[in-house]
Enzyme design. Structure first.
Site, PDB file in Angstrom:
ATOM      1  N   SER A   7      21.288 -59.617   1.769  1.00 40.29           N
ATOM      2  CA  SER A   7      21.574 -60.354   0.524  1.00 40.29           C
ATOM      3  C   SER A   7      22.426 -61.598   0.793  1.00 40.29           C
ATOM      4  O   SER A   7      22.158 -62.667   0.226  1.00 40.29           O
ATOM      5  CB  SER A   7      22.253 -59.450  -0.499  1.00 40.29           C
TER       6      SER A   7
ATOM      7  N   HIS B 200      19.109 -51.655   2.528  1.00 35.26           N
ATOM      8  CA  HIS B 200      20.296 -52.472   2.199  1.00 35.26           C
ATOM      9  C   HIS B 200      20.885 -52.003   0.861  1.00 35.26           C
ATOM     10  O   HIS B 200      21.540 -50.979   0.801  1.00 35.26           O
ATOM     11  CB  HIS B 200      19.876 -53.943   2.213  1.00 35.26           C
TER      12      HIS B 200
ATOM     13  N   HIS C 260      24.096 -48.998  11.066  1.00 35.87           N
ATOM     14  CA  HIS C 260      24.422 -50.368  10.670  1.00 35.87           C
ATOM     15  C   HIS C 260      23.759 -51.350  11.628  1.00 35.87           C
ATOM     16  O   HIS C 260      23.569 -51.035  12.806  1.00 35.87           O
ATOM     17  CB  HIS C 260      25.945 -50.585  10.670  1.00 35.87           C
TER      18      HIS C 260
ATOM     19  N   ARG D 161      34.872 -49.850   5.448  1.00 32.64           N
ATOM     20  CA  ARG D 161      34.703 -49.737   3.990  1.00 32.64           C
ATOM     21  C   ARG D 161      34.452 -48.281   3.592  1.00 32.64           C
ATOM     22  O   ARG D 161      34.709 -47.888   2.457  1.00 32.64           O
ATOM     23  CB  ARG D 161      33.532 -50.624   3.533  1.00 32.64           C
TER      24      ARG D 161
ATOM     25  N   ASP E  74      27.833 -47.235   2.147  1.00 29.89           N
ATOM     26  CA  ASP E  74      26.945 -46.749   1.089  1.00 29.89           C
ATOM     27  C   ASP E  74      26.938 -45.236   0.912  1.00 29.89           C
ATOM     28  O   ASP E  74      26.500 -44.748  -0.122  1.00 29.89           O
ATOM     29  CB  ASP E  74      25.521 -47.242   1.355  1.00 29.89           C
TER      30      ASP E  74
HETATM   31  C1  LIG Z   1      21.258 -49.991   8.449  1.00 29.52           C
HETATM   32  C2  LIG Z   1      19.996 -49.871   9.273  1.00 29.52           C
HETATM   33  C3  LIG Z   1      18.828 -50.478   8.476  1.00 29.52           C
HETATM   34  C4  LIG Z   1      20.179 -50.668  10.568  1.00 29.52           C
HETATM   35  O1  LIG Z   1      18.943 -50.740  11.197  1.00 29.52           O
HETATM   36  P1  LIG Z   1      18.822 -51.193  12.718  1.00 29.52           P
HETATM   37  O2  LIG Z   1      19.685 -52.384  12.978  1.00 29.52           O
HETATM   38  O3  LIG Z   1      17.369 -51.312  13.023  1.00 29.52           O
HETATM   39  O4  LIG Z   1      19.481 -49.928  13.447  1.00 29.52           O
HETATM   40  P2  LIG Z   1      19.238 -49.389  14.905  1.00 29.52           P
HETATM   41  O5  LIG Z   1      19.033 -50.537  15.870  1.00 29.52           O
HETATM   42  O6  LIG Z   1      20.298 -48.416  15.193  1.00 29.52           O
HETATM   43  O7  LIG Z   1      17.816 -48.642  14.763  1.00 29.52           O
HETATM   44  C5  LIG Z   1      17.204 -48.055  15.886  1.00 29.52           C
HETATM   45  C6  LIG Z   1      16.375 -46.879  15.429  1.00 29.52           C
HETATM   46  O8  LIG Z   1      17.244 -45.889  14.858  1.00 29.52           O
HETATM   47  C7  LIG Z   1      16.806 -45.564  13.554  1.00 29.52           C
HETATM   48  N1  LIG Z   1      17.942 -45.320  12.682  1.00 29.52           N
HETATM   49  C8  LIG Z   1      18.980 -46.154  12.420  1.00 29.52           C
HETATM   50  N2  LIG Z   1      19.781 -45.614  11.487  1.00 29.52           N
HETATM   51  C9  LIG Z   1      19.242 -44.414  11.156  1.00 29.52           C
HETATM   52  C10 LIG Z   1      19.585 -43.415  10.215  1.00 29.52           C
HETATM   53  N3  LIG Z   1      20.630 -43.541   9.400  1.00 29.52           N
HETATM   54  N4  LIG Z   1      18.788 -42.316  10.128  1.00 29.52           N
HETATM   55  C11 LIG Z   1      17.694 -42.194  10.930  1.00 29.52           C
HETATM   56  N5  LIG Z   1      17.303 -43.130  11.813  1.00 29.52           N
HETATM   57  C12 LIG Z   1      18.075 -44.229  11.905  1.00 29.52           C
HETATM   58  C13 LIG Z   1      16.060 -46.800  13.098  1.00 29.52           C
HETATM   59  O9  LIG Z   1      15.182 -46.482  12.014  1.00 29.52           O
HETATM   60  C14 LIG Z   1      15.334 -47.213  14.366  1.00 29.52           C
HETATM   61  O10 LIG Z   1      14.219 -46.358  14.538  1.00 29.52           O
HETATM   62  P3  LIG Z   1      12.787 -46.948  15.031  1.00 29.52           P
HETATM   63  O11 LIG Z   1      13.061 -47.647  16.323  1.00 29.52           O
HETATM   64  O12 LIG Z   1      11.923 -45.738  15.158  1.00 29.52           O
HETATM   65  O13 LIG Z   1      12.354 -47.901  13.961  1.00 29.52           O
HETATM   66  C15 LIG Z   1      19.691 -48.399   9.636  1.00 29.52           C
HETATM   67  O14 LIG Z   1      20.807 -47.856  10.326  1.00 29.52           O
HETATM   68  C16 LIG Z   1      19.339 -47.554   8.433  1.00 29.52           C
HETATM   69  O15 LIG Z   1      18.174 -47.549   8.014  1.00 29.52           O
HETATM   70  N6  LIG Z   1      20.353 -46.838   7.832  1.00 29.52           N
HETATM   71  C17 LIG Z   1      20.126 -46.073   6.637  1.00 29.52           C
HETATM   72  C18 LIG Z   1      20.109 -46.987   5.425  1.00 29.52           C
HETATM   73  C19 LIG Z   1      21.504 -47.529   5.142  1.00 29.52           C
HETATM   74  O16 LIG Z   1      22.469 -46.799   5.123  1.00 29.52           O
HETATM   75  N7  LIG Z   1      21.581 -48.834   4.863  1.00 29.52           N
HETATM   76  C20 LIG Z   1      22.828 -49.483   4.527  1.00 29.52           C
HETATM   77  C21 LIG Z   1      23.469 -50.148   5.688  1.00 29.52           C
HETATM   78  S1  LIG Z   1      25.087 -50.782   5.343  1.00 29.52           S
END
Ligand SMILES: CC(C)(COP(=O)(O)OP(=O)(O)OC[C@H]1O[C@@H](n2cnc3c(N)ncnc32)[C@H](O)[C@@H]1OP(=O)(O)O)[C@@H](O)C(=O)NCCC(=O)NCCS
Length: 271
Positions: free
Chosen positions: A76, A106, A152, A161, A207
């Site tokens: 965002s 997000h 993250h 946070r 979150d």
């Molecule tokens: C925030 C988020 C989108 C970051 O994504 P990212 O930068 O790609 O994170 P990573 O590099 O650690 O991801 C590597 C792998 O781990 C997975 N992973 C990361 N967080 C995960 C979680 N909470 N649960 C399960 N798998 C997760 C990713 O989906 C990715 O899998 P893939 O290679 O099969 O696609 C991710 O951690 C997520 O989806 N979290 C849950 C949603 C969330 O809480 N969002 C708010 C963030 S403030």
């Protein structure tokens, strides 16, 4: 940059009133509550939504600050910045920012986390055991979903946070069943995510906790929670856009490369 500054102040001032109006109209028979001159920003937001408990006013102060922005690279923050870089006005640029909150990776993660935790309590009861929780986490992962509120894009440790919300909860709502569940998750979820071997940050983020505080003080309409994220983001968005204009930053554009560049890159990488 001065007109941008004016527009941003206007935006920051009006967004809470608009958001509160939407809330009152959808959930509270349209009875609108005018702002209170003597209250601060977060306190007034809680007040206009219809909450008077001083602790809920404190929650909203905390909420607004921690959701305002961190480094601007998130979806965002970045979306608003990008649109504003074309010299679109702050109101239109902010809509892009808010639209960026619409995704479950997000801005919807706070809703998803709360609904996910409520589902656990519904299925396993309030005194969920460690084994039950482990099973539930694995069930979620094995169905191809992520654990909401964990991980993250940049942070590689517990989100501060999350920590400040936890400190608030420890002080004011230690016996809330959802808070007890989120505490248990903090022990159970990281080792499981580490076991997957690909998650870069197995720790809780903002979150997973925010919905619990809002829910505890009566803001139980989960689908509205992201709107409050949007209100808060107007602060971070505005400060960025004002600086962008003051510094005269140029149009933002991702770098693009030719097929030749790509071929050479792949050859070098394979060599
Ligand atoms: C925030 C988020 C989108 C970051 O994504 P990212 O930068 O790609 O994170 P990573 O590099 O650690 O991801 C590597 C792998 O781990 C997975 N992973 C990361 N967080 C995960 C979680 N909470 N649960 C399960 N798998 C997760 C990713 O989906 C990715 O899998 P893939 O290679 O099969 O696609 C991710 O951690 C997520 O989806 N979290 C849950 C949603 C969330 O809480 N969002 C708010 C963030 S403030």
């Amino acid at each position: 940059w001065e007109p941008t500054y004016e527009d941003c102040l206007n935006l920051i001032a009006r967004v809470p009133a608009v958001a509160a109006y939407v809330y009152r109209r959808i959930y509270k028979n349209g009875q609108v509550i005018p702002l209170h001159d003597s209250l601060d920003y977060g306190g007034n937001l809680a007040h206009m939504l219809g909450f008077e408990d001083p602790q809920m006013l404190e929650v909203m102060r905390l909420y607004v600050i921690i959701h305002s922005d961190h480094e601007g690279g998130n979806v965002s923050g970045h979306a608003g910045h990008l649109v504003a870089s074309a010299l679109s006005d702050p109101y239109l640029s902010f809509t892009a920012s808010v639209n960026g909150l619409a995704g479950p990776r997000h801005g919807l993660a706070n809703q998803d986390a709360l609904l996910w935790m409520k589902k656990i309590i519904e299925e396993c009861g309030e005194n969920v055991t460690t084994e039950q929780l482990k099973d539930y986490v694995w069930k979620t992962l094995n169905s191809g979903q992520v654990v909401p509120g964990y991980g993250h894009g940049v942070l590689r440790k517990v989100d501060p946070r999350y920590t400040c919300q936890r400190e608030f909860a420890l002080k004011h709502l230690p016996n809330d069943p959802l808070f007890q569940l989120v505490s248990k998750m903090h022990e159970v979820v990281p080792p499981i995510l580490q076991q997957l071997g690909k998650v870069k940050n197995p720790w809780p983020n903002v979150d997973v906790h925010s919905g619990i505080l809002l829910n505890h003080y009566g803001l139980t309409e989960t689908r509205y929670h992201t709107v409050l994220f949007g209100v808060s983001r107007s602060l971070g968005f505005s400060s960025q856009v004002i600086w962008d204009r003051a510094l005269g930053l140029p149009l933002e554009r991702p770098k693009s490369v030719t097929m030749e560049w790509l071929e050479n890159y792949c050859k070098q990488a394979a060599a």
